[in-house]
Design a protein around this motif. Sequence first.
Motif, PDB file in Angstrom:
ATOM      1  N   GLY A   1     -32.651 -57.825  87.083  1.00 33.71           N
ATOM      2  CA  GLY A   1     -33.595 -57.189  86.174  1.00 33.71           C
ATOM      3  C   GLY A   1     -33.857 -58.054  84.960  1.00 33.71           C
ATOM      4  N   ARG A   2     -32.808 -58.717  84.492  1.00 30.41           N
ATOM      5  CA  ARG A   2     -32.958 -59.609  83.343  1.00 30.41           C
ATOM      6  C   ARG A   2     -33.924 -60.745  83.656  1.00 30.41           C
ATOM      7  NH1 ARG A   2     -32.739 -59.569  78.332  1.00 30.41           N
ATOM      8  NH2 ARG A   2     -30.823 -58.384  78.476  1.00 30.41           N
ATOM      9  N   LEU A   3     -33.796 -61.354  84.832  1.00 31.30           N
ATOM     10  CA  LEU A   3     -34.673 -62.467  85.192  1.00 31.30           C
ATOM     11  C   LEU A   3     -36.110 -62.016  85.323  1.00 31.30           C
ATOM     12  CD1 LEU A   3     -32.383 -64.160  87.845  1.00 31.30           C
ATOM     13  CD2 LEU A   3     -32.874 -65.000  85.550  1.00 31.30           C
ATOM     14  N   ALA A   4     -36.309 -60.838  85.900  1.00 28.78           N
ATOM     15  CA  ALA A   4     -37.663 -60.355  86.127  1.00 28.78           C
ATOM     16  C   ALA A   4     -38.374 -60.047  84.820  1.00 28.78           C
ATOM     17  CB  ALA A   4     -37.621 -59.109  86.999  1.00 28.78           C
ATOM     18  N   VAL A   5     -37.618 -59.670  83.789  1.00 29.29           N
ATOM     19  CA  VAL A   5     -38.246 -59.227  82.555  1.00 29.29           C
ATOM     20  C   VAL A   5     -38.744 -60.383  81.691  1.00 29.29           C
ATOM     21  CG1 VAL A   5     -36.296 -59.213  80.935  1.00 29.29           C
ATOM     22  CG2 VAL A   5     -37.996 -57.365  80.850  1.00 29.29           C
ATOM     23  N   VAL A   6     -38.352 -61.611  82.007  1.00 32.74           N
ATOM     24  CA  VAL A   6     -38.734 -62.749  81.171  1.00 32.74           C
ATOM     25  C   VAL A   6     -40.242 -62.831  80.982  1.00 32.74           C
ATOM     26  CG1 VAL A   6     -38.793 -65.272  81.067  1.00 32.74           C
ATOM     27  CG2 VAL A   6     -36.679 -64.103  81.645  1.00 32.74           C
ATOM     28  N   GLY A   7     -40.989 -62.674  82.059  1.00 28.87           N
ATOM     29  CA  GLY A   7     -42.439 -62.743  81.935  1.00 28.87           C
ATOM     30  C   GLY A   7     -43.137 -61.457  82.304  1.00 28.87           C
ATOM     31  N   ASP A   8     -42.400 -60.333  82.334  1.00 28.10           N
ATOM     32  CA  ASP A   8     -42.938 -59.071  82.829  1.00 28.10           C
ATOM     33  C   ASP A   8     -43.399 -58.189  81.672  1.00 28.10           C
ATOM     34  OD1 ASP A   8     -43.560 -56.871  84.371  1.00 28.10           O
ATOM     35  OD2 ASP A   8     -41.489 -56.172  84.457  1.00 28.10           O
ATOM     36  N   ARG A   9     -44.633 -57.651  81.795  1.00 25.68           N
ATOM     37  CA  ARG A   9     -45.161 -56.765  80.773  1.00 25.68           C
ATOM     38  C   ARG A   9     -45.323 -55.334  81.256  1.00 25.68           C
ATOM     39  NH1 ARG A   9     -49.931 -60.570  78.574  1.00 25.68           N
ATOM     40  NH2 ARG A   9     -50.949 -58.594  78.116  1.00 25.68           N
ATOM     41  N   SER A  10     -44.780 -55.012  82.425  1.00 28.61           N
ATOM     42  CA  SER A  10     -44.978 -53.684  82.983  1.00 28.61           C
ATOM     43  C   SER A  10     -44.434 -52.584  82.082  1.00 28.61           C
ATOM     44  CB  SER A  10     -44.333 -53.595  84.372  1.00 28.61           C
ATOM     45  OG  SER A  10     -42.943 -53.838  84.306  1.00 28.61           O
ATOM     46  N   SER A  11     -43.376 -52.883  81.325  1.00 26.40           N
ATOM     47  CA  SER A  11     -42.758 -51.865  80.471  1.00 26.40           C
ATOM     48  C   SER A  11     -43.624 -51.488  79.276  1.00 26.40           C
ATOM     49  CB  SER A  11     -41.392 -52.347  79.974  1.00 26.40           C
ATOM     50  OG  SER A  11     -40.504 -52.551  81.040  1.00 26.40           O
ATOM     51  N   ILE A  12     -44.595 -52.326  78.938  1.00 25.69           N
ATOM     52  CA  ILE A  12     -45.396 -52.049  77.738  1.00 25.69           C
ATOM     53  C   ILE A  12     -46.864 -51.825  78.058  1.00 25.69           C
ATOM     54  CG2 ILE A  12     -43.798 -53.301  76.224  1.00 25.69           C
ATOM     55  CD1 ILE A  12     -45.950 -55.563  76.158  1.00 25.69           C
ATOM     56  N   ARG A  13     -47.210 -51.629  79.343  1.00 22.62           N
ATOM     57  CA  ARG A  13     -48.608 -51.435  79.721  1.00 22.62           C
ATOM     58  C   ARG A  13     -49.263 -50.305  78.927  1.00 22.62           C
ATOM     59  NH1 ARG A  13     -49.873 -56.074  81.730  1.00 22.62           N
ATOM     60  NH2 ARG A  13     -48.981 -56.575  83.752  1.00 22.62           N
ATOM     61  N   VAL A  14     -48.525 -49.209  78.766  1.00 23.28           N
ATOM     62  CA  VAL A  14     -49.117 -48.041  78.110  1.00 23.28           C
ATOM     63  C   VAL A  14     -49.478 -48.323  76.654  1.00 23.28           C
ATOM     64  CG1 VAL A  14     -47.978 -46.384  79.620  1.00 23.28           C
ATOM     65  CG2 VAL A  14     -46.836 -47.098  77.516  1.00 23.28           C
ATOM     66  N   PHE A  15     -48.793 -49.292  76.037  1.00 22.40           N
ATOM     67  CA  PHE A  15     -49.069 -49.601  74.635  1.00 22.40           C
ATOM     68  C   PHE A  15     -50.289 -50.507  74.476  1.00 22.40           C
ATOM     69  CE2 PHE A  15     -44.488 -48.806  74.949  1.00 22.40           C
ATOM     70  CZ  PHE A  15     -44.377 -47.754  74.056  1.00 22.40           C
ATOM     71  N   GLU A  16     -50.714 -51.130  75.575  1.00 23.75           N
ATOM     72  CA  GLU A  16     -51.875 -52.010  75.521  1.00 23.75           C
ATOM     73  C   GLU A  16     -53.183 -51.231  75.587  1.00 23.75           C
ATOM     74  OE1 GLU A  16     -50.907 -56.226  77.209  1.00 23.75           O
ATOM     75  OE2 GLU A  16     -50.428 -54.755  78.775  1.00 23.75           O
ATOM     76  N   LYS A  17     -53.126 -50.009  76.081  1.00 24.25           N
ATOM     77  CA  LYS A  17     -54.335 -49.196  76.188  1.00 24.25           C
ATOM     78  C   LYS A  17     -54.845 -48.832  74.801  1.00 24.25           C
ATOM     79  CE  LYS A  17     -52.923 -47.172  80.603  1.00 24.25           C
ATOM     80  NZ  LYS A  17     -52.563 -45.932  81.331  1.00 24.25           N
ATOM     81  N   GLY A  18     -56.131 -49.118  74.564  1.00 27.81           N
ATOM     82  CA  GLY A  18     -56.717 -48.805  73.274  1.00 27.81           C
ATOM     83  C   GLY A  18     -56.453 -49.831  72.204  1.00 27.81           C
ATOM     84  N   LEU A  19     -55.747 -50.907  72.550  1.00 24.78           N
ATOM     85  CA  LEU A  19     -55.389 -51.904  71.542  1.00 24.78           C
ATOM     86  C   LEU A  19     -56.600 -52.655  71.029  1.00 24.78           C
ATOM     87  CD1 LEU A  19     -53.127 -53.166  69.954  1.00 24.78           C
ATOM     88  CD2 LEU A  19     -52.724 -54.763  71.829  1.00 24.78           C
ATOM     89  N   ALA A  20     -57.585 -52.929  71.879  1.00 28.95           N
ATOM     90  CA  ALA A  20     -58.772 -53.671  71.444  1.00 28.95           C
ATOM     91  C   ALA A  20     -59.492 -52.941  70.326  1.00 28.95           C
ATOM     92  CB  ALA A  20     -59.713 -53.905  72.621  1.00 28.95           C
ATOM     93  N   ALA A  21     -59.611 -51.621  70.456  1.00 25.44           N
ATOM     94  CA  ALA A  21     -60.275 -50.842  69.416  1.00 25.44           C
ATOM     95  C   ALA A  21     -59.515 -50.931  68.109  1.00 25.44           C
ATOM     96  CB  ALA A  21     -60.392 -49.383  69.858  1.00 25.44           C
ATOM     97  N   ASN A  22     -58.189 -50.905  68.191  1.00 24.24           N
ATOM     98  CA  ASN A  22     -57.391 -51.007  66.982  1.00 24.24           C
ATOM     99  C   ASN A  22     -57.525 -52.376  66.341  1.00 24.24           C
ATOM    100  OD1 ASN A  22     -55.289 -48.636  66.316  1.00 24.24           O
ATOM    101  ND2 ASN A  22     -55.817 -48.598  68.479  1.00 24.24           N
ATOM    102  N   ARG A  23     -57.681 -53.426  67.145  1.00 16.14           N
ATOM    103  CA  ARG A  23     -57.843 -54.760  66.575  1.00 16.14           C
ATOM    104  C   ARG A  23     -59.117 -54.848  65.747  1.00 16.14           C
ATOM    105  NH1 ARG A  23     -55.732 -59.239  70.980  1.00 16.14           N
ATOM    106  NH2 ARG A  23     -53.534 -58.772  70.691  1.00 16.14           N
ATOM    107  N   ARG A  24     -60.195 -54.237  66.217  1.00 16.64           N
ATOM    108  CA  ARG A  24     -61.426 -54.245  65.429  1.00 16.64           C
ATOM    109  C   ARG A  24     -61.232 -53.478  64.131  1.00 16.64           C
ATOM    110  NH1 ARG A  24     -63.633 -53.975  70.710  1.00 16.64           N
ATOM    111  NH2 ARG A  24     -63.615 -51.696  70.715  1.00 16.64           N
ATOM    112  N   GLN A  25     -60.436 -52.414  64.212  1.00 18.62           N
ATOM    113  CA  GLN A  25     -60.166 -51.632  63.019  1.00 18.62           C
ATOM    114  C   GLN A  25     -59.406 -52.449  61.987  1.00 18.62           C
ATOM    115  OE1 GLN A  25     -58.082 -47.845  63.682  1.00 18.62           O
ATOM    116  NE2 GLN A  25     -56.878 -48.220  61.838  1.00 18.62           N
ATOM    117  N   TYR A  26     -58.463 -53.282  62.463  1.00 18.25           N
ATOM    118  CA  TYR A  26     -57.632 -54.065  61.549  1.00 18.25           C
ATOM    119  C   TYR A  26     -58.463 -55.043  60.715  1.00 18.25           C
ATOM    120  CZ  TYR A  26     -53.459 -52.448  64.028  1.00 18.25           C
ATOM    121  OH  TYR A  26     -52.461 -51.690  64.562  1.00 18.25           O
TER     122      TYR A  26
END
Length: 257
Positions: free
Chosen positions: A17-42
């Motif tokens: 599991g440690r090796l797989a997580v080095v380049g894995d973003r599956s755990s944070i997919r839900v946090f990426e949703k809507g991020l583009a809109a927030n970047r414009r807000q920033y």
Amino acid sequence: MEKRWDDGQSMAGDASGRLAVVGDRSSIRVFEKGLAANRRQYLDDSERDGREAESERLVGKAKENGLYIPKGRIRDFGQRKRKQTRESEVYINNYAGKVYKVKDPYASAAMKPGVKPEDAIYEYLVHNKYFPETAYTFEGITDDLGDVRIVLSQDLVRSTKRASARQVAEYLAQKGLKRMDGYHFGNDEVTVTDVEGDNAFIDENDKVRIIDPVIDFKKPAREILGDEPSDNGEMKEHELTPGQPHQIMAEARISRR
């Protein structure tokens, strides 16, 4: 060994599991949703407003998706170290061979002005890109009076021997990070500091290990991670070339020998 939060999701704690997580973003997919809109807000926000908005967004997403860790459960991670890092409360679990860090992503903002509020969820992945030997695993999100905290785990480095300044410089040079001055190393993507003293050790295999550097960004985090702008201006995840994930994992395996 597995860890489960309130949604029943599990996260493997073994070496694979440690090796797989080095380049894995599956755990944070839900946090990426809507991020583009927030970047414009920033663009129109002050830095403080941006941090508050991103804290609220991350904590909200975590609660919606079963990734929020109540403060009362943090103590279950292990024994809290009296001496904390610049950014984190630290808990040691010797039985599991793990270090758990409850990270305030904005605590060292003055040392990393290139890291924007919306980069907070990606910081550990940039660490993993440059320091896969001490890669972090994303555990979840908690908060302190509404201010977001990123909860991460890391393999415990079993060593009491500190790396010398020369050893650190040679180790970083192998990663393409050249000395910029007495305290900073970098390339065209990042600047790294706080890489000596309590943060740099020689492990049981006589290898340098840097556990908690401060990394500033010269590019947006997602660009550092290989994402590319799509036609609508949003970022899309970079498609790895054949063999690239295996190369990342192979490097991590070699580092663990």
